[in-house]
Design an enzyme around this catalytic site. Sequence first.
Site, PDB file in Angstrom:
ATOM      1  N   GLY A 505       0.830  -1.193   0.000  1.00 21.37           N
ATOM      2  CA  GLY A 505       0.000   0.000   0.000  1.00 21.37           C
ATOM      3  C   GLY A 505       0.866   1.244   0.000  1.00 21.37           C
ATOM      4  O   GLY A 505       2.041   1.207   0.353  1.00 21.37           O
ATOM      5  N   LYS A 506       0.251   2.341  -0.414  1.00 18.79           N
ATOM      6  CA  LYS A 506       1.014   3.553  -0.591  1.00 18.79           C
ATOM      7  C   LYS A 506       0.040   4.703  -0.458  1.00 18.79           C
ATOM      8  O   LYS A 506      -1.097   4.598  -0.919  1.00 18.79           O
ATOM      9  CB  LYS A 506       1.601   3.536  -1.999  1.00 18.79           C
ATOM     10  CG  LYS A 506       2.899   4.237  -2.163  1.00 18.79           C
ATOM     11  CD  LYS A 506       3.455   3.826  -3.518  1.00 18.79           C
ATOM     12  CE  LYS A 506       4.399   4.854  -4.062  1.00 18.79           C
ATOM     13  NZ  LYS A 506       4.912   4.447  -5.377  1.00 18.79           N
ATOM     14  N   GLY A 507       0.459   5.757   0.164  1.00 18.22           N
ATOM     15  CA  GLY A 507      -0.457   6.885   0.277  1.00 18.22           C
ATOM     16  C   GLY A 507       0.260   8.087   0.807  1.00 18.22           C
ATOM     17  O   GLY A 507       1.492   8.101   0.883  1.00 18.22           O
ATOM     18  N   GLY A 508      -0.523   9.080   1.189  1.00 17.70           N
ATOM     19  CA  GLY A 508       0.049  10.313   1.685  1.00 17.70           C
ATOM     20  C   GLY A 508       0.905  10.071   2.913  1.00 17.70           C
ATOM     21  O   GLY A 508       1.858  10.785   3.175  1.00 17.70           O
ATOM     22  N   PHE A 509       0.574   9.055   3.669  1.00 15.37           N
ATOM     23  CA  PHE A 509       1.262   8.759   4.918  1.00 15.37           C
ATOM     24  C   PHE A 509       2.600   8.086   4.705  1.00 15.37           C
ATOM     25  O   PHE A 509       3.423   8.042   5.604  1.00 15.37           O
ATOM     26  CB  PHE A 509       0.390   7.833   5.759  1.00 15.37           C
ATOM     27  CG  PHE A 509      -0.066   6.627   4.994  1.00 15.37           C
ATOM     28  CD1 PHE A 509       0.783   5.542   4.841  1.00 15.37           C
ATOM     29  CD2 PHE A 509      -1.312   6.599   4.372  1.00 15.37           C
ATOM     30  CE1 PHE A 509       0.381   4.443   4.105  1.00 15.37           C
ATOM     31  CE2 PHE A 509      -1.696   5.503   3.645  1.00 15.37           C
ATOM     32  CZ  PHE A 509      -0.864   4.418   3.500  1.00 15.37           C
ATOM     33  N   GLY A 510       2.819   7.503   3.527  1.00 13.26           N
ATOM     34  CA  GLY A 510       4.033   6.739   3.313  1.00 13.26           C
ATOM     35  C   GLY A 510       3.683   5.409   2.664  1.00 13.26           C
ATOM     36  O   GLY A 510       2.736   5.318   1.885  1.00 13.26           O
ATOM     37  N   VAL A 512       3.203   1.012   2.918  1.00 12.73           N
ATOM     38  CA  VAL A 512       2.907  -0.131   3.777  1.00 12.73           C
ATOM     39  C   VAL A 512       3.482  -1.391   3.147  1.00 12.73           C
ATOM     40  O   VAL A 512       3.263  -1.656   1.957  1.00 12.73           O
ATOM     41  CB  VAL A 512       1.391  -0.308   3.995  1.00 12.73           C
ATOM     42  CG1 VAL A 512       1.124  -1.513   4.893  1.00 12.73           C
ATOM     43  CG2 VAL A 512       0.784   0.939   4.606  1.00 12.73           C
ATOM     44  N   LYS A 526       4.086  -0.063   8.427  1.00 11.60           N
ATOM     45  CA  LYS A 526       3.760   1.239   7.851  1.00 11.60           C
ATOM     46  C   LYS A 526       4.924   2.178   8.104  1.00 11.60           C
ATOM     47  O   LYS A 526       5.240   2.501   9.249  1.00 11.60           O
ATOM     48  CB  LYS A 526       2.482   1.767   8.499  1.00 11.60           C
ATOM     49  CG  LYS A 526       2.029   3.097   7.951  1.00 11.60           C
ATOM     50  CD  LYS A 526       0.585   3.337   8.330  1.00 11.60           C
ATOM     51  CE  LYS A 526       0.462   4.635   9.094  1.00 11.60           C
ATOM     52  NZ  LYS A 526      -0.904   4.882   9.559  1.00 11.60           N
ATOM     53  N   ASP A 622     -11.195   9.713  11.647  1.00 12.81           N
ATOM     54  CA  ASP A 622     -10.908   9.478  10.231  1.00 12.81           C
ATOM     55  C   ASP A 622     -11.485   8.145   9.779  1.00 12.81           C
ATOM     56  O   ASP A 622     -10.794   7.305   9.213  1.00 12.81           O
ATOM     57  CB  ASP A 622      -9.393   9.548   9.989  1.00 12.81           C
ATOM     58  CG  ASP A 622      -9.064   9.844   8.523  1.00 12.81           C
ATOM     59  OD1 ASP A 622      -9.991  10.225   7.764  1.00 12.81           O
ATOM     60  OD2 ASP A 622      -7.889   9.692   8.136  1.00 12.81           O
TER      61      ASP A 622
END
Length: 839
Positions: A505-510, A512, A526, A622
Site C-alpha cells: 500500500g502507498k499513500g500520503g502517509f508513506g 505499507v 507502515k 478518520d
Amino acid sequence: MEKFHGHEIFVQLLRLLLLLLLSLQCLSSDYTPPSKYFINCGSSSTISDTTRTFVGDVSSDSFTLSPKPEAVEDSSPSPATSQLYRTARLFRSPSSYEFEIDQFGIYLVRLHFFPFSSPTDLFTALFDVSVSGLPLLLHNFTVQNTSNLPLIKEFLLTINISKFIVKFEPSQESSFAFVNAIELFIAPDSFIPHSALLVTRKGGKNSSYKGLLSRVLQKIHRVNVGGREIEHDSDTLWRNWVPDDTFLFNRSTARNKSYDQPIQYQEGQSEYNYSDRNIAPDNVYSTAKEMNTNKGDQLQFFNISWGFNVTKNATHLLRVHFCDITSASLSVSPWINLYINSIFSRNIKIITLAVPFYLDFVVVSDNSGLLNISIGPHRDSPVNNSFLNGLEIMEIMEELGSVSMENESKKKTTPLLVGLVVGGLALVCIVTVVLSLRSKCRKEKPAEASHWLPVTVDGGLSSHSRVYEATIHGSPVPHLNLGLKIPFAEIQSATKNFSGKLLVGKGGFGKVYQGTLRNGMKVAVKRSQPGHGQGLPEFQTEILVLSKIRHRHLVSLIGYCDERNEMILVYEFMQKGTLRNHLYDSDLPCLSWKQRLEICIGAARGLHYLHTGSEGGIIHRDIKSTNILLDDDFVAKVADFGLSRSGLPNQTHVSTAVKGTFGYLDPEYFRTQQLTDKSDVYSFGVVLLEVLCARPVINPSLPREQMNLAEWVMVWQKKGLLEQVIDPLLVGKVNLNSLRKFGESAEKCLKEDGTDRPTMGDVVWDLEYAFQLQQTAMQREPLEDSTNDAASTFPFPTIQRYPSYSLSTSDIHGPKRRDDSSERTESEVFSQLRIDNGR
Ligand SMILES: *[C@@H]1O[C@H](CO)[C@@H](O)[C@H](O)[C@H]1NC(C)=O
Ligand SMILES: *[C@@H]1O[C@H](CO)[C@@H](O)[C@H](O)[C@H]1NC(C)=O
Ligand SMILES: *[C@@H]1O[C@H](CO)[C@@H](O)[C@H](O)[C@H]1NC(C)=O
Ligand SMILES: *[C@@H]1O[C@H](CO)[C@@H](O)[C@H](O)[C@H]1NC(C)=O
Ligand SMILES: *[C@@H]1O[C@H](CO)[C@@H](O)[C@H](O)[C@H]1NC(C)=O
Ligand SMILES: *[C@@H]1O[C@H](CO)[C@@H](O)[C@H](O)[C@H]1NC(C)=O
Ligand SMILES: *[C@@H]1O[C@H](CO)[C@@H](O)[C@H](O)[C@H]1NC(C)=O
Ligand SMILES: *[C@@H]1O[C@H](CO)[C@@H](O)[C@H](O)[C@H]1NC(C)=O
Ligand SMILES: *[C@@H]1O[C@H](CO)[C@@H](O)[C@H](O)[C@H]1NC(C)=O
Ligand SMILES: *[C@@H]1O[C@H](CO)[C@@H](O)[C@H](O)[C@H]1NC(C)=O
Ligand SMILES: *[C@@H]1O[C@H](CO)[C@@H](O)[C@H](O)[C@H]1NC(C)=O
Ligand SMILES: *[C@@H]1O[C@H](CO)[C@@H](O)[C@H](O)[C@H]1NC(C)=O
C-alpha cells in the site's frame, strides 16, 4: 549518607544524570554469571558442576574463615549424594566467613544444609546466621528431618560495603551450627525494584512500599506454573522452580499449557516490565496454567486460585510472571484479572504474544497464614481465558526493633550511586564518565533522545484512565509505550529491507509493506516517509491509542520503531486489505450482502468500543472505507488511529483543528469545529452508503447532483426508493426489510445535528437487526439468495414484514455470540432493544 552531606548538590546532580542514563537504557542489562563466591564448606577440594565451581573453604585468598572450626564428613554417603553435600563445617562457637566485595549491588546469598549422618547428629543443630549490619537471616534455626533435603535458604540483599561477613552462631551454649555450602554472588542490575505497589490487609490500591533495596528478602516460594520442576542448572541464577499443582485450591480448574516456539524477550517496559532470562528462564515462560474449559465452550467464567503458605502477619514481595503462550493471535488473547487475597485486583491486558513480563507487589499477609492468588478473565476480555506462568514469594525480613514500611527518606540515593561514591572514585571523575557515556548514548539513539520522553505508566488500576494526561506544560504528553519498540534491523529483515515486492500500500502517509517477524508472525509495516505524510504527533497518538486498547474489531499494534528518525508502525497483518478494495475499483469478487452486513457490524462494534470501552472516549476522526481492514476471514477491523482524540472527562466535545477526509467529514464538525463522537457516527454513515452503493464517496466525474454520495443517496432514501441506487450486483439479493433497516440506520447517522444521530451502540443494534432480517428471509425462502426475481425481493409497494414475533434478545444474540464476545457493552446495546425500533 551523612558523610557526604557537603556534596549533596553534586550527588543530586549525579543522580539525575544516572537516572537519565538509565532511562536511555544505555547501561546495558548485560549480566555475566559471576564466578564467586561458591564455597564448599568443610573441605579442601574444589567441586565443579556444569556452571559453577565450589571451592573448598580450607584456604582461599578472597575470603577468610575465622576461627577455623572443625570440619565433618559424611561417614556413609549414599552414591546419590552430591559431592558438595558430603562435607560440612561445624561451629561450636561464633565464627564467620568474610568476603571481599568488589562490586556493590544486590546479592543472592544461599546457604545449603544437608544433615548427613556423622558422629554429631546434625539435626540437633540450633543456631543463628547473621550478616554484616543486617537483621538475622536465620534465628533459632534447626533443620527438620523432612524429605526436602538438602535444605537451601536463599536471601536477597544489597551489599554496599567492601567486607561482607556471614556469621554462624550457636543459639545456646550447648548447641552448634553447621553449613554444607555457601553461595554469595551479585544479581543483575534492577533485579529487585526500589518500590512496589503495596497491598495491605485492607487492599489499598494506591500506595507503594518503598525501600525494598534496603531490606533483606528471603525466598519462600518459587513456582513454575503449569510446568515441571526447573533445576538450578537450567537457570542463570541457579534457582530452583517447583510445579504449582500442590498449591492449587481446585486442581480441576486449571490445565497445563506449554509452548514450543521461542519466547520473545523484549527490552524495557510498557505497562509492565518486560522480563529477561535472568528474571526467569525460558522454561518458566514456555509453560502456564490456563482455564480448564472445554474447547469451544466460551461461556465459562471462573477463577483459578492458588494458596501459598507464608508467615502470618508478614510482608512479602510477590512477583508474578506472565507470557501469553495460550493465544493464537493477539485479537484473542485474554485480559486477565489478577486477585491477591481477594481484596485486591489488577487488570492485566496482554498486548504482545509470547513476550514475557512480570509484576511486583508487596503483600501483607493476614493471620490465615496463606497468600491467595487468583486469576480470571476480565469481563471485557476477548476470550474467557486466563493464565499464569510463574510466581515468586519472598518474605521481607523484619528489622529487629524497627517498624516496617517506613517512607524512604528523600535523601537516599540509589545503591548504585552509593556504591560509586563509597567506592572512593572522585566525583568529578564520575561526572565526566557519565557525561561522556551520555553523549555516546546520544549519538547512538538520536531519535530517542530528542523525540521520546520516557514516561512510566502508572499501575493502570483505573479502568477509566485517560489516554492523555495534562502535564506541567499544559500540553498533552502521551504515556508512550516504549516496550513495544522493535529494532530497525528486525524491521529491515522482516520486510527484506523494504523490498518493493512486499509493498502492499502507498499513500500520503508513506508506504505499507508486508513482512514476517522472526517469530513467524505476519505483519504490516507502515513506514512514514521522512518529511511527508504522518507527522510525529500522529505517530505518537497511534502508538498511544493502540497500545492501550485491544478489541476484536480494532487493528492491533505489534510494535513501532523510531530509530534513525524513522516512524514505523507494525500492525497485525490484515490478509484481505481494505474494505474499499472489495467494493469497487478492483478485480476482487463481489461481497455478498450478508458479508457486507457482517463487515459493517464488526467495524461498528470496534468504533463503539473505541467510544465507550474501558479506555473510554476515544474519537477516531478518520473513519472511511480505507481505514476498515479485513482479515483472512473477512473480519473487519478499524485501523489508523493517527488522528484520534480522547474526549476529556466531563466534556462532551473537544475543540480542535478540523481534520479528517473530505467526503466523510461531519458537516457539523466542519462548521463548529467541535469534535464529538457523533462525528465518527456521521463518517460511519457515509461508509454504510459506500458499502451499499459500491462507489466512491466523492466522484467528480458524475453529474453535479450525484457527485457527493451521501447527498445523492439521501435523496433516494427519503423518497423510499433506496433500492434504485444500490450496487447493481446486489439487486435481487437483498431482503427488502433488511435494506430498509440499513438505509434508515445510515440516514440517522447522517443527520445534520449531531445530537440527533444515534450512538455507535444503536448503530450496531440496527445493523444486527438488518442482518437478522436478511437471515430470517433467507431461511424462509431458501432460493431467494439465488433468484433474480426482483418482484419477490422488491415488491411495490413495500410489504412490511417484521420478524418481531421471534426476536427475543437471546434470539438476536444467539448466533452472533462468538462475534460479540469482546463487547463489554453488549448488554448496553441490547438493553436498548425496543420493539418499535424495528420500524
Ligand atoms: C530460641 O530457642 C530457645 C530454645 O528453644 C528459646 O529458649 C529461646 O527463647 C528462643 N529464642 C527466641 C527469640 O525465640
Ligand atoms: C529422618 O526420618 C527418616 C524417615 O522419616 C528416619 O528413618 C530417620 O531415622 C530420621 N533421621 C533422624 C536423624 O532423625
Ligand atoms: C518496573 O521496574 C522498575 C525498576 O525495577 C520499577 O521502578 C517499576 O515500578 C516497574 N514497573 C512496573 C509496572 O512494575
Ligand atoms: C492515589 O494517590 C494519589 C497521589 O498520591 C492521589 O492524588 C489520589 O487521590 C489517590 N487515589 C485514591 C483513590 O486514593
Ligand atoms: C548500606 O545499606 C544500608 C541498608 O541497606 C544502609 O543503612 C547504609 O546506610 C548503607 N551504607 C552506606 C555506606 O551507604
Ligand atoms: C502439570 O505438569 C506438572 C509437571 O509435569 C505435573 O506434575 C502436573 O500433574 C500437571 N498438571 C496437570 C493439571 O496436568
Ligand atoms: C472444582 O472445579 C470444577 C470445575 O470448575 C468444579 O466442577 C468443582 O465443583 C470444583 N470443586 C470444588 C471442590 O470446588
Ligand atoms: C501449609 O501449612 C499447613 C498448616 O500449617 C500445612 O498443613 C501444610 O502442609 C503446608 N503446606 C505446604 C505446602 O507447606
Ligand atoms: C486464602 O484462602 C483460604 C481458603 O479459602 C482462606 O481460608 C484464607 O482466609 C485466605 N487468605 C487470605 C489472606 O485471603
Ligand atoms: C474471582 O475471585 C475474586 C476474588 O476472590 C472474586 O471477587 C470474583 O468474584 C471471582 N470471580 C469468579 C468468576 O468467581
Ligand atoms: C496477626 O495479627 C492479628 C491482628 O492484627 C493478631 O490477632 C494475630 O495474633 C497476629 N498473628 C500473629 C501470628 O502474630
Ligand atoms: C464469558 O462468559 C460470560 C459468562 O458466562 C459470558 O457472558 C461472556 O459472553 C463470555 N465471554 C466470551 C468472550 O465468550
